[in-house]
Design an enzyme around this catalytic site. Structure first.
Site, mmCIF file in Angstrom:
data_model
loop_
_atom_site.group_PDB
_atom_site.id
_atom_site.type_symbol
_atom_site.label_atom_id
_atom_site.label_comp_id
_atom_site.label_asym_id
_atom_site.label_seq_id
_atom_site.Cartn_x
_atom_site.Cartn_y
_atom_site.Cartn_z
ATOM 1 N N SER A 1 1.088 -1.485 -1.521
ATOM 2 C CA SER A 1 0.123 0.647 -2.007
ATOM 3 C C SER A 1 0.657 0.904 -3.445
ATOM 4 O O SER A 1 1.294 -0.123 -4.498
ATOM 5 C CB SER A 1 1.948 1.024 -1.123
ATOM 6 O OG SER A 1 2.793 1.543 -1.889
ATOM 7 N N ASP A 2 -0.413 2.035 -3.134
ATOM 8 C CA ASP A 2 -0.395 2.533 -5.008
ATOM 9 C C ASP A 2 1.132 3.179 -5.081
ATOM 10 O O ASP A 2 1.834 3.180 -4.252
ATOM 11 C CB ASP A 2 -1.306 3.700 -5.229
ATOM 12 C CG ASP A 2 -1.743 4.065 -6.506
ATOM 13 O OD1 ASP A 2 -0.789 4.122 -7.170
ATOM 14 O OD2 ASP A 2 -3.168 4.142 -6.905
ATOM 15 N N TRP A 3 0.791 3.692 -6.194
ATOM 16 C CA TRP A 3 2.318 3.842 -6.380
ATOM 17 C C TRP A 3 3.222 5.130 -5.410
ATOM 18 O O TRP A 3 2.570 6.819 -5.160
ATOM 19 C CB TRP A 3 3.028 4.111 -7.493
ATOM 20 C CG TRP A 3 4.120 2.403 -8.788
ATOM 21 C CD1 TRP A 3 4.964 2.084 -8.758
ATOM 22 C CD2 TRP A 3 3.178 1.892 -8.131
ATOM 23 N NE1 TRP A 3 5.551 1.878 -9.556
ATOM 24 C CE2 TRP A 3 4.530 1.117 -8.549
ATOM 25 C CE3 TRP A 3 2.661 1.040 -7.268
ATOM 26 C CZ2 TRP A 3 4.096 -0.688 -8.689
ATOM 27 C CZ3 TRP A 3 2.097 -0.747 -7.291
ATOM 28 C CH2 TRP A 3 2.976 -1.205 -8.455
ATOM 29 N N GLY B 1 2.735 6.233 -3.021
ATOM 30 C CA GLY B 1 1.442 5.831 -1.200
ATOM 31 C C GLY B 1 1.719 5.474 -0.830
ATOM 32 O O GLY B 1 0.374 5.373 0.559
#
Length: 851
Positions: free
Chosen positions: A226-228, A230
């Site tokens: 995941s994006d941080w 996210g």
């Protein structure tokens, strides 16, 4: 690079269910969880696309800053991209990093995109091809690449919630395509999901994107991270195929996974599928030989510096050289005026997660001054105008009050150290109790999201940042501050800026206060002024920042510049010089993660400065330093114009190498420069001005970038693929092979260097399908090559093409279609500078799915 003995299946079978659940989330900001019982250690991850920052925003270890990706895309040089990837891999190894969060391959849909400088191009083929070379270079060092942000994460406005509403055809042909190309050509070991929704559903829980297309259709074997912050669901993200939630501690997994298992919304099989992918990533880390929990160092060797310098020069585009002023010569350049806000302050990178602490930075002024010595030229400088959004950091002018070294002292208390800690005046003679923890820091821009000893510092704390400011000139100074928290700036004990009750502003990824400024009058050169920032973070913490953060402080300052006087000084300097080099542009405050630009304008009185200098001297070189396009109202008066993307550590030397002819320019624009924002194909459906009920409509469909300009017959300021050289190239002898039943064919042609200067030419192959059933772009880039030619040399080049060069995506059939008929092939020096044309025929239509 170590051994290959780690067995994924055996390890999975040894893990308990709680251990498997533990692995689904990161350990803190930059590590994965460890399971010592079965020998699993923590992998280390690091930003980002133009350098390895390591594990800390705050007090980070220095690192090589690589040129911005929009510049690397403009090099059209796959070998250079691979070398840059290798350099990043070496830096990652020095920092004990196993997983690099790079490259970014989102499409540059609008000139205003805050992270546009992080991406290679507006064209999916160029974007994916350069990315593949970059990934191959990075992974050759044993470091995992994480291609990002999958997908349609093309703006910063409401990036956590906005829905990118895009047609299936445009999604396939434009936005997914660079990922598809890079996965096919380089096999990245990881991929990062985007923050946003696509057609209403968050990517992190979008099974169709993550599993049906990415894994099943394309055969992607890597780990999805995941994006941080996210991840927005537990069951949804796991079922969709998202393997690792970052950062830790978990918000959407952990105990929530246990609850979902009890409710049978998840099964053990679901968990195992995710864990297997994390273990496969770990297998790469194990095989790399990179130590776990190893030291963080950096690379600064002659070889690394040369790679950085070459990359800085080879990403610079010569846009205009109408009078042959460049390269500068000793005969005509005895007195050189360097003018402009981007000359003295080196800007190696854009802002946000791409930013890092450079091992060193060569400013344009420094690079030009050094190069001028070699031809016996004298260099003088004037700022001419300011262009900052936030005042420049004070890093070169501060000293730690504790030891006198460059930097500042930061102290933390877990209890309020005094009743008058945030009083209207502080008495520096009054001693505060011993801090619970303290550290030195190198600069005046501190996001305290990591690098803090959390065994000694509580989440709620009181912070004092103190330093001595030593101006390098007499005068009145503008001083600015923003903080994350509630606090004050004191100068020599006097309250100077009060941010005790400030609303949220735009700094620190939106967590910080507005930037508030004041004037310090009558400062003296080389005298010391005590700067002290005191912060209480209780209310800030109680507001619930989306990630761990103790607070932040950003101090900036610059001697006051009167706009009229500064321009007058610059004009007078230009008038008495043989050559004036005007260096303007943007910086990491304007182009940054978290914010899109509001317009295409150069800031402040920059345009006026350029116009006035152009009137004052007939020999002016204008250098624009930005990651993405800006408006240039003076462009017709500027006969010599250079586009210098953020060039990393060696940006100043790279620019000087081009200006003085040590390097013959060879880059060409990977993005179209419009005359005005309204001409951009995405206008007005972009960012806050284009949002409609939480969504952005991708109204231009497949006609992104140059495709949109051509279909509307709209003249840009500078077209895609444009870039000049000090050499002259001639094209001839175009031939095309027959197209096979699988859509494979080749084009060959001869390029000759007709000058006395060695050079390199980027040749571009465009395809037109005039008989297509569906509307298609007038021309599409489907091949390119960078050809090195000595003076008066010629070479014949062959470019192999495949079915992708002929195809469109048919939404009704759900497949790619190469439709029978005549295809036109154009070979040229840019989209608009076509030198050769030919036709070929595909005899029978065929379709396919997948890679």
């Amino acid at each position: 690079m170590g051994n290959d003995e780690f067995n994924v299946e055996d390890t999975l079978n040894q893990l308990t269910l709680p251990e498997k659940i533990k692995l689904l989330t990161g350990q803190g900001w930059w590590h994965t969880e460890s399971i010592p019982r079965v020998g699993i250690q923590s992998m280390r991850l690091s930003d980002g696309p133009n350098g390895a920052r390591g594990t800390r925003f705050f007090n980070g270890v220095p690192s090589s800053c690589l040129p911005a990706s929009s510049g690397l895309g403009s090099s059209f040089d796959v070998e250079l991209a691979r070398k840059v990837g290798e350099a990043l891999g070496d830096e990652c190894r020095a920092k004990s990093v196993h997983v690099s969060l790079a490259p970014t391959v989102n499409i540059q849909r609008s000139p205003l995109g805050g992270r546009g400088f992080e991406s290679f191009s507006e064209d999916p083929y160029l974007n994916g091809t350069i990315a593949a070379a970059y990934i191959n270079g990075l992974q050759s060092k044993g470091v995992s690449s994480t291609i990002k942000h999958f997908v349609a994460n093309d703006q910063e406005f409401e990036r956590f919630s906005i829905s990118s509403d895009v047609s299936e055809r445009a999604l396939r042909e434009i936005y997914l395509k660079p990922f598809q190309i890079a996965i096919k050509e380089s096999n990245p070991w990881a991929l990062m999901s985007a923050y946003n929704r696509v057609n209403g559903l968050h990517v992190s829980e979008n099974k169709r994107l993550l599993t049906d297309i990415l894994r099943n259709e394309w055969g992607f074997k890597g780990t999805i991270i995941s994006d941080w912050i996210g991840v927005y669901s537990t069951t949804g993200s796991i079922k969709a195929g998202l393997d690792l939630e970052m950062p830790g501690p978990s918000v959407m997994r952990g105990k929530a996974v246990e609850r979902a298992l009890i409710a049978q919304k998840l099964t053990i099989k679901d968990i195992d599928e995710r864990v297997i992918k994390i273990l496969e990533l770990y297998k790469h880390a194990e095989a790399s030989g990179i130590p776990f929990d190893g030291p963080e160092g950096f690379i600064d060797t002659p070889k690394q510096r040369q790679v950085l310098r070459t990359a800085a020069a080879d990403t610079i585009v010569l846009l205009k050289n109408e009078k042959g002023l460049l390269p500068l010569s000793a005969q005509h350049s005895k007195k050189i005026a360097v003018i402009g806000p981007n000359a003295k302050y080196g800007t190696p990178s854009g802002g946000g997660s791409a930013s890092l602490r450079s091992t060193y930075t060569v400013s344009p002024l420094e690079g030009i001054t050094e190069a001028a010595k070699e031809i016996g030229a004298e260099v003088t400088y004037a700022i001419g105008a300011t262009s900052h959004k936030y005042l420049p950091v004070l890093d070169p002018f501060i000293r730690n009050p504790q030891d006198g070294n460059p930097g500042a002292l930061v102290q933390f208390w877990n209890a309020q150290p005094s009743d008058d800690f945030l009083a209207d005046k502080v008495d520096n003679r009054k001693t505060l109790p011993k801090a619970d923890w303290s550290t030195a820091t190198y600069g005046t821009n501190c996001l305290m999201a990591d690098g803090i000893d959390d065994t000694k510092v509580n989440t709620i704390c009181w912070i004092r940042y103190s330093t001595k400011f030593i101006p390098d000139e007499d005068g009145d100074y503008d001083i600015g501050m923003s903080i994350a928290g509630s606090g004050n700036l004191y100068v020599d004990g006097q309250l100077t800026i009060d941010l005790r009750n400030s609303p949220p502003g735009g700094t620190f990824f939106g967590l910080g206060s507005p930037d508030v400024r004041t004037v310090l009058k009558g400062l003296k050169k080389n005298e010391e002024y005590a700067l002290e920032v005191r912060i209480a973070n209780k209310e800030f913490i109680e507001r619930g920042p989306p990630f761990i953060c103790w607070g932040g402080v950003r101090l900036g300052g610059i001697k006051q510049v009167d706009a009229d006087a500064a321009i007058k000084e610059a004009v007078e300097l230009a008038e008495k010089s043989d050559v004036a080099i005007v260096i303007v542009g943007l910086n990491g405050d304007w182009e940054t993660e978290g914010n899109d630009r509001c317009d295409m304008e150069l800031p402040g009185s920059t345009n006026r400065l350029v116009a006035e200098v152009l009137k004052a001297n007939t020999s002016v070189v204008v250098v624009n330093q930005t990651g993405t396009p800006v408006r240039m109202p003076w462009v017709h008066e500027a006969h010599t114009l250079v586009q210098d993307f953020y060039g990393g550590n060696e940006l100043g030397n790279g620019l000087a190498d081009i200006l003085f002819g040590k390097v013959n320019p060879s880059a060409k624009l990977s993005i179209t420069f419009p005359k005005r924002l309204e001409d951009s194909p995405s206008y007005p459906s972009f960012s806050d001005k284009g949002q409609e009920a939480g969504k952005i409509l991708y109204n231009e469909g497949i006609f992104v970038g140059y495709r949109g300009y051509e279909i509307r017959n709209l003249e840009p300021l500078f077209p895609f693929g444009h870039g000049l050289s000090y050499s002259d190239f001639e094209y001839s002898a175009l031939e095309v092979s027959s197209v096979t039943s699988k859509g494979e064919f080749s084009v060959s042609f001869t390029v000759a260097n007709k000058s006395t200067i060695d050079g390199r030419e980027v040749v571009q192959v465009y395809i037109t399908d005039p008989e297509s059933t569906l509307p298609k772009a007038v021309k599409e880039l489907k091949g390119f090559a960078k050809i090195a030619l000595r003076a008066n040399e010629h070479k014949t080049t062959k470019i192999e093409l495949n079915r992708d060069a002929l195809a469109y995506y048919d939404e009704q059939q759900g497949c790619w279609v190469a439709e029978k008929g005549v295809f036109r092939i154009a070979v040229g020096a840019s989209l608009q500078d076509i030198r050769l044309k030919i036709e070929t025929v595909l005899e029978e239509t065929f379709t396919w799915r997948g890679l």
